[in-house]
Design a protein around this motif. Sequence first.
Motif, PDB file in Angstrom:
ATOM      1  N   VAL A  77       0.845  -1.192   0.000  1.00  0.00           N
ATOM      2  CA  VAL A  77       0.000   0.000   0.000  1.00  0.00           C
ATOM      3  C   VAL A  77       0.879   1.240   0.000  1.00  0.00           C
ATOM      4  CG1 VAL A  77      -1.874  -1.165   1.230  1.00  0.00           C
ATOM      5  CG2 VAL A  77      -0.140   0.084   2.526  1.00  0.00           C
ATOM      6  N   GLY A  78       0.293   2.366  -0.399  1.00  0.00           N
ATOM      7  CA  GLY A  78       0.990   3.640  -0.356  1.00  0.00           C
ATOM      8  C   GLY A  78       0.513   4.461   0.833  1.00  0.00           C
ATOM      9  N   ASP A  79       1.417   5.200   1.456  1.00  0.00           N
ATOM     10  CA  ASP A  79       1.016   5.958   2.642  1.00  0.00           C
ATOM     11  C   ASP A  79       0.260   7.238   2.306  1.00  0.00           C
ATOM     12  OD1 ASP A  79       3.058   7.588   1.690  1.00  0.00           O
ATOM     13  OD2 ASP A  79       4.118   7.719   3.613  1.00  0.00           O
TER      14      ASP A  79
ATOM     15  N   VAL B 203       4.528  -0.807   3.253  1.00  0.00           N
ATOM     16  CA  VAL B 203       3.993   0.540   3.067  1.00  0.00           C
ATOM     17  C   VAL B 203       5.024   1.367   2.306  1.00  0.00           C
ATOM     18  CG1 VAL B 203       3.100   2.602   4.186  1.00  0.00           C
ATOM     19  CG2 VAL B 203       2.707   0.346   5.231  1.00  0.00           C
ATOM     20  N   LEU B 204       4.620   1.897   1.145  1.00  0.00           N
ATOM     21  CA  LEU B 204       5.526   2.668   0.305  1.00  0.00           C
ATOM     22  C   LEU B 204       5.363   4.155   0.610  1.00  0.00           C
ATOM     23  CD1 LEU B 204       4.990   0.830  -3.106  1.00  0.00           C
ATOM     24  CD2 LEU B 204       6.636   0.314  -1.295  1.00  0.00           C
ATOM     25  N   PRO B 205       6.414   4.837   1.033  1.00  0.00           N
ATOM     26  CA  PRO B 205       6.304   6.270   1.345  1.00  0.00           C
ATOM     27  C   PRO B 205       6.110   7.110   0.091  1.00  0.00           C
ATOM     28  CG  PRO B 205       8.587   5.534   1.523  1.00  0.00           C
ATOM     29  CD  PRO B 205       7.765   4.304   1.314  1.00  0.00           C
ATOM     30  N   GLY B 206       5.230   8.108   0.189  1.00  0.00           N
ATOM     31  CA  GLY B 206       5.013   9.033  -0.912  1.00  0.00           C
ATOM     32  C   GLY B 206       4.202   8.480  -2.064  1.00  0.00           C
ATOM     33  N   VAL B 207       3.591   7.300  -1.896  1.00  0.00           N
ATOM     34  CA  VAL B 207       2.841   6.636  -2.964  1.00  0.00           C
ATOM     35  C   VAL B 207       1.351   6.725  -2.672  1.00  0.00           C
ATOM     36  CG1 VAL B 207       2.383   4.420  -4.105  1.00  0.00           C
ATOM     37  CG2 VAL B 207       4.737   5.075  -3.532  1.00  0.00           C
ATOM     38  N   GLY B 208       0.559   6.988  -3.720  1.00  0.00           N
ATOM     39  CA  GLY B 208      -0.884   7.101  -3.585  1.00  0.00           C
ATOM     40  C   GLY B 208      -1.603   5.791  -3.840  1.00  0.00           C
ATOM     41  N   HIS B 209      -2.824   5.892  -4.372  1.00  0.00           N
ATOM     42  CA  HIS B 209      -3.645   4.697  -4.570  1.00  0.00           C
ATOM     43  C   HIS B 209      -3.113   3.802  -5.681  1.00  0.00           C
ATOM     44  CE1 HIS B 209      -7.160   2.199  -4.242  1.00  0.00           C
ATOM     45  NE2 HIS B 209      -7.472   2.374  -5.512  1.00  0.00           N
ATOM     46  N   LEU B 210      -2.510   4.394  -6.693  1.00  0.00           N
ATOM     47  CA  LEU B 210      -1.956   3.590  -7.783  1.00  0.00           C
ATOM     48  C   LEU B 210      -0.542   3.153  -7.400  1.00  0.00           C
ATOM     49  CD1 LEU B 210      -2.220   2.409 -10.621  1.00  0.00           C
ATOM     50  CD2 LEU B 210      -1.299   4.558 -11.514  1.00  0.00           C
TER      51      LEU B 210
END
Length: 225
Positions: A178-180, A205-212
């Motif tokens: 998921v993105g944070d 959890v990927l920092p700076g990443v949105g829904h895509l």
Amino acid sequence: MWPRGAARPGPGATPTTWLADIAVWAPHLRVYSVDLIGEPGLSAPTRPELGSDEHERWLDDVFDGLGLERAAVLGMSLGGWLAIDCATRRPDRVVKLALLAPGGIGRRTSGWMVKALPLFALGAWGRRRVVGIVTGADLGPMRDAIAATFRHFRPRVEIPVFDDATLTRLTMPTLVVVGDRDVMISSAETVRRLASTVPHADVRVLPGVGHLVQGQARAVLEFLR
């Protein structure tokens, strides 16, 4: 290595979402990327109710038609919801489960709609802006294609949340990414609920990443292998 996998896109998307990823997976896996019923693409123009057993029965038909007894299953967003639904209803057919920003675990948020709704009145330019808000990514030319799709297509708005008892049935090896900065789904709640209901899951959890969630083809491949 699991010899076969099935990938499912999110709402309003088609299997073209996975083109770059399939190029990474195909030398190692046999990949089937399936058009979801009720979504854009070449599948049936019918939209079963989420939460019923209709999607599970449809996926049974897909598996049978492809000659698959069991497979690893990957889904993103709504595709992730359907992958969870399939894995909890028919765990005997899902050997591994990979989920990218899946629906159905964390609550669906609505704050983004305050920014997005006025933009729909601004035509193609506004729809392109909405795509950027929802995905949280710079999609380049693909943004125009997605915006054009949503000119003619009405996506699902309500995606049910699975209860704890259902999630505990995910006993197969599970990867969740998921993105944070996901504005569509609460990633924090997704992480929290998985920790208590699917403690064996590999949750990232990927920092700076949105829904895509993009760029995870190698990570997914290593998990499936």
